[in-house]
Design a protein around this motif. Sequence first.
Motif, PDB file in Angstrom:
ATOM      1  N   GLY A  86       0.857  -1.394   0.336  1.00  0.00           N
ATOM      2  CA  GLY A  86      -0.174   0.359  -0.322  1.00  0.00           C
ATOM      3  C   GLY A  86       1.112   1.219  -0.393  1.00  0.00           C
ATOM      4  O   GLY A  86       0.626   2.030   0.480  1.00  0.00           O
ATOM      5  N   LEU A  87       2.288   1.104  -0.805  1.00  0.00           N
ATOM      6  CA  LEU A  87       3.190   2.314  -1.001  1.00  0.00           C
ATOM      7  C   LEU A  87       2.830   2.938  -2.160  1.00  0.00           C
ATOM      8  O   LEU A  87       2.543   1.931  -3.263  1.00  0.00           O
ATOM      9  CB  LEU A  87       4.542   2.343  -0.332  1.00  0.00           C
ATOM     10  N   PRO A  88       3.086   4.339  -2.491  1.00  0.00           N
ATOM     11  CA  PRO A  88       3.827   5.230  -2.873  1.00  0.00           C
ATOM     12  C   PRO A  88       4.248   4.550  -4.279  1.00  0.00           C
ATOM     13  O   PRO A  88       5.157   4.177  -3.575  1.00  0.00           O
ATOM     14  CB  PRO A  88       3.415   6.030  -2.634  1.00  0.00           C
ATOM     15  N   ILE A  89       4.434   5.169  -4.893  1.00  0.00           N
ATOM     16  CA  ILE A  89       5.582   4.517  -6.250  1.00  0.00           C
ATOM     17  C   ILE A  89       5.888   5.829  -7.300  1.00  0.00           C
ATOM     18  O   ILE A  89       4.842   6.573  -7.487  1.00  0.00           O
ATOM     19  CB  ILE A  89       5.146   3.692  -7.205  1.00  0.00           C
ATOM     20  N   ALA A  90       7.294   5.905  -7.592  1.00  0.00           N
ATOM     21  CA  ALA A  90       7.713   7.379  -8.149  1.00  0.00           C
ATOM     22  C   ALA A  90       8.657   6.495  -9.035  1.00  0.00           C
ATOM     23  O   ALA A  90       9.452   5.856  -8.968  1.00  0.00           O
ATOM     24  CB  ALA A  90       8.107   8.365  -7.467  1.00  0.00           C
ATOM     25  N   GLY A  91       7.937   6.397 -10.380  1.00  0.00           N
ATOM     26  CA  GLY A  91       9.582   6.174 -11.549  1.00  0.00           C
ATOM     27  C   GLY A  91      10.786   7.307 -11.667  1.00  0.00           C
ATOM     28  O   GLY A  91       9.817   8.636 -11.852  1.00  0.00           O
ATOM     29  N   ILE A  92      11.970   7.404 -12.281  1.00  0.00           N
ATOM     30  CA  ILE A  92      12.484   8.301 -12.630  1.00  0.00           C
ATOM     31  C   ILE A  92      13.139   6.831 -13.786  1.00  0.00           C
ATOM     32  O   ILE A  92      13.949   5.717 -13.126  1.00  0.00           O
ATOM     33  CB  ILE A  92      13.262   7.942 -11.452  1.00  0.00           C
TER      34      ILE A  92
ATOM     35  N   GLY B 127      13.801  10.359  -6.080  1.00  0.00           N
ATOM     36  CA  GLY B 127      12.332   9.697  -5.750  1.00  0.00           C
ATOM     37  C   GLY B 127      12.261  10.043  -4.779  1.00  0.00           C
ATOM     38  O   GLY B 127      11.633  10.691  -4.400  1.00  0.00           O
ATOM     39  N   ALA B 128      13.081  10.822  -3.969  1.00  0.00           N
ATOM     40  CA  ALA B 128      12.435  10.933  -2.200  1.00  0.00           C
ATOM     41  C   ALA B 128      12.061  12.394  -2.535  1.00  0.00           C
ATOM     42  O   ALA B 128      11.049  13.099  -2.116  1.00  0.00           O
ATOM     43  CB  ALA B 128      13.428  10.931  -1.554  1.00  0.00           C
ATOM     44  N   ALA B 129      12.724  13.205  -3.743  1.00  0.00           N
ATOM     45  CA  ALA B 129      12.061  15.030  -4.201  1.00  0.00           C
ATOM     46  C   ALA B 129      10.822  14.418  -4.600  1.00  0.00           C
ATOM     47  O   ALA B 129       9.611  15.618  -4.422  1.00  0.00           O
ATOM     48  CB  ALA B 129      13.145  14.996  -4.661  1.00  0.00           C
ATOM     49  N   ARG B 130      10.478  14.098  -5.354  1.00  0.00           N
ATOM     50  CA  ARG B 130       9.082  13.359  -5.668  1.00  0.00           C
ATOM     51  C   ARG B 130       8.397  13.378  -4.867  1.00  0.00           C
ATOM     52  O   ARG B 130       6.513  13.938  -4.217  1.00  0.00           O
ATOM     53  CB  ARG B 130       9.399  12.405  -6.612  1.00  0.00           C
ATOM     54  N   LEU B 131       8.253  11.503  -3.964  1.00  0.00           N
ATOM     55  CA  LEU B 131       7.496  11.357  -3.035  1.00  0.00           C
ATOM     56  C   LEU B 131       7.110  12.606  -2.115  1.00  0.00           C
ATOM     57  O   LEU B 131       6.389  12.646  -1.604  1.00  0.00           O
ATOM     58  CB  LEU B 131       7.843   9.575  -2.315  1.00  0.00           C
ATOM     59  N   SER B 132       8.601  13.039  -1.624  1.00  0.00           N
ATOM     60  CA  SER B 132       7.972  13.841  -0.339  1.00  0.00           C
ATOM     61  C   SER B 132       6.900  15.470  -0.101  1.00  0.00           C
ATOM     62  O   SER B 132       6.792  15.334   0.758  1.00  0.00           O
ATOM     63  CB  SER B 132       9.470  14.895   0.173  1.00  0.00           C
ATOM     64  N   GLY B 133       7.577  15.756  -1.470  1.00  0.00           N
ATOM     65  CA  GLY B 133       6.019  16.267  -2.133  1.00  0.00           C
ATOM     66  C   GLY B 133       4.909  15.683  -3.223  1.00  0.00           C
ATOM     67  O   GLY B 133       3.871  16.584  -3.347  1.00  0.00           O
ATOM     68  N   GLY B 134       4.598  14.903  -2.922  1.00  0.00           N
ATOM     69  CA  GLY B 134       2.832  14.316  -2.926  1.00  0.00           C
ATOM     70  C   GLY B 134       3.139  13.578  -4.571  1.00  0.00           C
ATOM     71  O   GLY B 134       1.579  13.414  -5.222  1.00  0.00           O
ATOM     72  N   ASP B 135       4.461  13.374  -4.778  1.00  0.00           N
ATOM     73  CA  ASP B 135       4.364  13.065  -7.024  1.00  0.00           C
ATOM     74  C   ASP B 135       4.307  12.027  -6.881  1.00  0.00           C
ATOM     75  O   ASP B 135       6.255  11.655  -6.986  1.00  0.00           O
ATOM     76  CB  ASP B 135       5.400  14.126  -7.393  1.00  0.00           C
ATOM     77  N   HIS B 136       3.592  10.890  -6.954  1.00  0.00           N
ATOM     78  CA  HIS B 136       4.039   9.617  -7.839  1.00  0.00           C
ATOM     79  C   HIS B 136       2.708   9.247  -8.204  1.00  0.00           C
ATOM     80  O   HIS B 136       2.305   9.828  -8.776  1.00  0.00           O
ATOM     81  CB  HIS B 136       3.257   9.051  -6.374  1.00  0.00           C
TER      82      HIS B 136
END
Length: 241
Positions: free
Chosen positions: A105-111, A201-210
Amino acid sequence: MTGNGVGRHEGRHDGRLHAILALDTATSRVVLGLASPAGEPLGLSWWPAGYRHGERLLPSIARLLGENNVRRSRLDGIVVGTGPGAFTGLRVGIATAKGLAHGLGLPIAGIATSEALIAAAAAAERVPETQIVLLLPAGPNDRVVARRGMPARLLPGGEEPSLDATDVLVAVDLEGRAPADAVERGERSREHLGRELLRLGAARLSGGDHDDLAALVPEYVTLPRGVAVASGEVAWSRGPR
């Protein structure tokens, strides 16, 4: 063979630490990374991909978490390299990342792997990212060229990238198919791939961008014969090959 870019920090991890997990399978080297939600690396590992992505990936993730005493329940997000790169490797890596994100149940960010490699090359060579010209393989004859802020494009066999006087050519997985100094820069850059994936990835996830799980797909520049992209998903052609 396994490399470990960041050692375990004794005394800091008690299983309650929150972290993000990054993985990349786009090149000939599988890269795993673990960081704080702010992107501070906690553990990094890599190994030659070979043809065993599926066999080693999940056990290696479990090992990385265990070595750093981070529970799966304390993961805050998943970061995955989306290519361009090897067709099979990308499919396995992204499927694994999406499976973990869905199951936990985690957010994911593709880089984009190219974006992370360009950032890594700029740091290694101490030049602006805009000066990096990245080359990656695309089958036995063609290559892919990527620049910061621009879509990666196919470079047909026999064609060379157009370079300005200040450009720095960086080649990954192209020994014998690119200038030796560019290949050396590629090896230096790849040493920092895990760190850059975690930072971006941390920059995206911390900003709610997933990313949406269903919409996240590999960034293919070319596909093997008999494979087509349909509705954002990759499908095998039923026609003659």
